[in-house]
Design an enzyme around this catalytic site. Sequence first.
Site, PDB file in Angstrom:
ATOM      1  N   CYS A   1      34.782 -21.196  58.643  1.00 14.59           N
ATOM      2  CA  CYS A   1      34.198 -21.369  57.306  1.00 14.59           C
ATOM      3  C   CYS A   1      32.681 -21.561  57.342  1.00 14.59           C
ATOM      4  CB  CYS A   1      34.846 -22.556  56.614  1.00 14.59           C
ATOM      5  SG  CYS A   1      36.549 -22.209  56.136  1.00 14.59           S
ATOM      6  N   HIS A   2      32.237 -22.514  58.168  1.00 10.88           N
ATOM      7  CA  HIS A   2      30.795 -22.764  58.199  1.00 10.88           C
ATOM      8  C   HIS A   2      30.260 -22.882  59.603  1.00 10.88           C
ATOM      9  CE1 HIS A   2      32.475 -24.395  54.394  1.00 10.88           C
ATOM     10  NE2 HIS A   2      31.509 -23.624  53.888  1.00 10.88           N
TER      11      HIS A   2
END
Lengths: 181, 246, 388
Positions: free
Chosen positions: A144-145
């Site tokens: 995701c990040h």
Amino acid sequence: MDESTDKNPIEDPKRRDFLKLTATSVGVVGVCAAAWPFINSMNPAADVMAVASIEVDISKLEPGQSLTTMWRGKPVFIRRRTLEEIKAAQDTPLSTLPDKQTDHDRFGKNPEWLVVIGICTHLGCVPTERKNMAPAEGGWLCACHGSRYDTSGRIIEGPAPRNLDIPNYEFLNNNTVLKIG
Amino acid sequence: MIFVSIFLLALTTLGAEHAPIPPKQNWSFASPTGTFDRAALQRGFQVYKQVCSACHGIKYISFRHLAALGLTEAEIKVLASQYQIKDGPNDAGDMFERPGRPSDYFPNPYANNKQARAANNGSLPPDLSLVIKAREHAANYLYALLTGFKENPNFKLSPGQYYNEYFPGHAISMAPPLSEGLVTYNDGTNATVDQMAHDVTTFLAWASEPEMEQRKRLGLKVILYLLVMTGLFYATMRRIWKGVRK
Amino acid sequence: MKILEWIDHRLPVVTFFRKELKDYPTPKNLNYMWNFGSLSGITLLIMILSGVFLAMNYVPHVDMAFDSVERIMREVNGGWLIRYIHMNGASMFFIVVYLHMLRGLYYGSYKNPRELLWILGVVILLLMMATAFMGYVLPWGQMSFWGATVITNLFSAFPGGESIVQWLWGGFSVDNPTLNRFFALHYLLPFIIIGVVMLHMVSLHRFGSNNPTGLDAKKKDKIPFHPFYTIKDLFGLGVYLCIYAFIVFFMPNFFGEPDNYIQANPLVTPPHIVPEWYFLPFYAILRSIPSKLGGVLAMFGAVFTLMVLPWLDRHPVRSARYRPIFSKLFWVLVINIITLGWIGAKPPEGAYLWIGRAATAYYFIHFWVFCPLLDRFEKAKGVPEEIV
């Protein structure tokens, strides 16, 4: 209403107030007691509590193998670490870690086994295992990040603030069964 | 005149197409302060397990519930593991069976209702989790049913049916399930039909209402409290109303 | 308190409650039959509270409804208590509301100028009946399903009935769409009832409470609602809760039908379909008319009759205390309604059918024949000058 004191003790406002006070308190206690079952009904029910802890058969895991299981609605990563992975985790200097925990702090009791909740401590995505990497490069990556976790599940780079959380667990039956929760 | 005819009418309802009213038995749990006889519960569970569970499910009971019968956590674990529970799909996409855990529920003897009917002459053996609450006359009825298999007094029965004194319509598709000594009780009690019927009915009464003992205990406290509270309100009311001439 | 003054100046809630609840002048001679209004209101709140908490665990789907109720009974902390409170609360609600209505009937509380108060009450009763009917379907037991089937099928009696019934069902029989919408409406209606209850209270406060003499109470014969009737209502509440608690804790299935502990089966009809006890008199009226449409009209007609009662009974004396014929007819009516209730639980055949027909006829005769006749011919007796 006439509150003046009468000779008759029954009319005595002080006695009337004591009675009123007692009646009111008893009533209020009753209301609180009646509220409790309703509030308590929102606590986890018996069937939810029954699966609050689970037992996982880990007898078939070889060193270097992992399995993922669900516990309390969350994924739990269980990994039987290789000696190199354990060494890599133990040798990492604390200064390089945003959330300083030694591998001993985390898995000192049984370093061969890693048990972490597979939820990124940033915003809750499920990280994926970095497979086929050198032991020092192993661990998990959150797509995701970009948070990266090492072979001890500790955050090494990326926005996640904390190392992967560790649930309560214990070993049963000669290390063949893991009880989580 | 109206009342006489009403009375006479009431009499005609007796012995209509209903079965006779079952006789009253002594149940340890019947009175407002009654509790379940633990020993009977355990024996009853043994009867259920060894006799009834072949055809009847008890789907709302989980293995962990049996702690109420006095079983320890370890005993429950062992008991559960003796059952095979359907689970899956596994990583190959297949359903599989695994040993039971305390959190599992008693599995059904049949895969589905159609299979149950096929194995029982078209009849569906009902799940027993609620049987006591689901029958008029409750425990008395179940006991009477289990001990009510009699010789057929020229009553019309289809093949696969048996005569029962207390079953509505008298023709039941279940063969008499209990016979003398069918079960060897763990606690050594003599397993007569009456005894087994009594014990399994007690067990099923628990299964239908596992909260009963807690309900009665709490009920006593609540009503005592309410009586005190009502008394206080009454006294306060009399004080406040004193002197108000009506 | 300063804060209360600040709020009250902008939104006069404190002033409102002081006027309508605390100082509110109430006749001093009210008897215990006047307790049932507050008991009804409190029971409504108990039903909403217990209902909301049940709704946290109930699943309104045909495959899961019955199971979810058993889960509440066995797994949810105190779930059995909340369920039994709700289930028996419905019966308690109808007991207090029926007694509240009987008070109105006996003491002439429906007469001028309180006709609208009475009509609003009948509207509340209708909403309660709809709510209770739908609520009973939710556990999805045998009686839930078959009671729903029988009663929704009634609407086919009306012209265009088949499509009405299909519209009600959301399908071609009572099934999942029906259950789901009944849950939605069952959750909604009680809040509409609250609204109508508020109108009922506003209408009551317009002229104030009636009293056992039926005479208009003078100012000197009134006392403030607080503390006199707050404490009397609290005492009444105590007695009520003792009875309610005894039922919930020691005989929670007394009012119920064992068949409803069997999961709904569209292929098996129970030998005797019986509604809950509070619907039995209406059920008896319904089944006493041989025509389907006639039965439906008679059943609704029974409620409609109540609604127009202020115009059927216009006798100048309110209270049955001073009406020697009406007071006796009142008790005959009570026995008649109990008889209808008894008949409602019996199969509609033989002598039961004829008693039911006679009782139905008598019900309507009481309101449509006797009441108007008494208007003209009954002489009041012993009407006092004042209420005390």
